[in-house]
Design an enzyme around this catalytic site. Structure first.
Site, PDB file in Angstrom:
ATOM      1  N   LYS A 211      39.722  29.403  26.415  1.00 54.65           N
ATOM      2  CA  LYS A 211      38.286  28.927  26.864  1.00 54.65           C
ATOM      3  C   LYS A 211      37.318  29.205  25.906  1.00 54.65           C
ATOM      4  CE  LYS A 211      39.197  27.920  31.559  1.00 54.65           C
ATOM      5  NZ  LYS A 211      39.223  27.975  33.004  1.00 54.65           N
ATOM      6  N   ARG A 246      48.050  31.180  33.804  1.00 56.35           N
ATOM      7  CA  ARG A 246      47.880  29.832  33.349  1.00 56.35           C
ATOM      8  C   ARG A 246      47.574  29.653  31.836  1.00 56.35           C
ATOM      9  NH1 ARG A 246      44.336  25.616  33.112  1.00 56.35           N
ATOM     10  NH2 ARG A 246      45.001  23.616  33.867  1.00 56.35           N
TER      11      ARG A 246
END
Length: 271
Positions: A211, A246
């Site tokens: 991210k 994840r």
């Protein structure tokens, strides 16, 4: 859930922030799923709608066309649980019919009022995530009175609602939603104290892989170059008891996890 699990990310969208278009279609989707399973993924999360900051909503028909054939291809070949990453009941229903096992909703079951009842009727495991705002605008000016407690309260309320619908608490995963309506400071506060969420009585799933805040802190503007930072976050989360991470970079995460387990628990294999 008594051991850390690695969920491999399989984006079948043309515009995902990290690997958009790389795995579109049943053949390429299955091939990448196989690579991730061989590398150590114990779940595969299939998504057909990008929810990156600034993304626009995808019509359900397009989302189904992207995800259903890939899920069918994987479920027919690989013995691995498949998660459908969607906010929409009609997409989830089709995915479950094609072999998906779990529904992962980044809106925390606030986007489509039909999704939670569907999951209750089908008695499938779910993941409820926190997001502030819609993907298109969520990073405009996120604000919290107390980021930890505000998100805790939201997840507690959603878990209560889901349990009232008939979903067992041990079938609900919770995700604080790193990067979904959060500043860098919000993300770091959540990661620093993610163990707080264990008191909700549900397994925790963390999705922080590649991210933007990792790129900004670690000077990695290209998403594919953020594996080291992503792995560091995954191991810190696991050290705080997070049950599922994840990730895009399954092999790297698995190797780091094996070394961490060897050092901290004297669990090692083949040595």
């Amino acid at each position: 859930m008594d051991r850390p699990q690695i969920m491999g990310i399989l984006n079948v969208t043309p515009d995902s922030f990290s690997d958009g278009g790389d795995h579109v279609g049943p053949a390429r989707g299955l091939a990448h799923a196989r690579i991730m399973v061989d590398a150590g993924a114990s779940l595969i999360d299939v998504g057909g709608e990008s929810t990156r900051p600034g993304a626009v909503e995808v019509p359900p028909e397009a989302e189904i066309a992207r995800t259903a054939p890939v899920i069918a291809a994987i479920s027919n070949v690989l013995d691995v649980p498949i998660s459908i990453d969607t906010r929409k009941a009609v997409v989830a229903k089709t995915a479950l019919d094609e072999g998906a096992f779990l529904v992962n909703d980044v809106s925390g079951f606030t986007h489509d009022s039909e999704l939670a009842p569907l999951c209750a009727r089908r008695q499938v495991p779910i993941c409820v995530m926190h997001a502030q705002g819609e993907p298109g605008t969520m990073q405009a000016s996120p604000h919290y009175d107390n980021v930890l407690l505000d998100i805790y309260d939201f997840l507690a309320a959603q878990v209560s609602m889901l349990c009232e619908l008939g979903i067992e608490r041990n079938q609900i995963l919770i995700d604080p939603g790193i990067g979904f309506g959060k500043t860098i400071s919000h993300n770091l506060a959540l990661l620093r104290r993610i163990s707080l969420f264990h008191s909700l009585g549900c397994p925790i799933l963390l999705g922080a892989s590649r991210k933007g805040f990792i790129g900004r802190i670690g000077n990695a503007p290209v998403a594919a170059d953020r594996a080291p930072g992503s792995v560091a976050i995954a191991i810190e989360a696991i050290a705080q008891g997070v049950q599922v991470v994840r990730v895009h970079d399954v092999a790297e995460t698995r190797q780091a996890l094996q070394i961490w387990q060897a050092v901290t628990m004297d669990e090692h294999y083949g040595a």
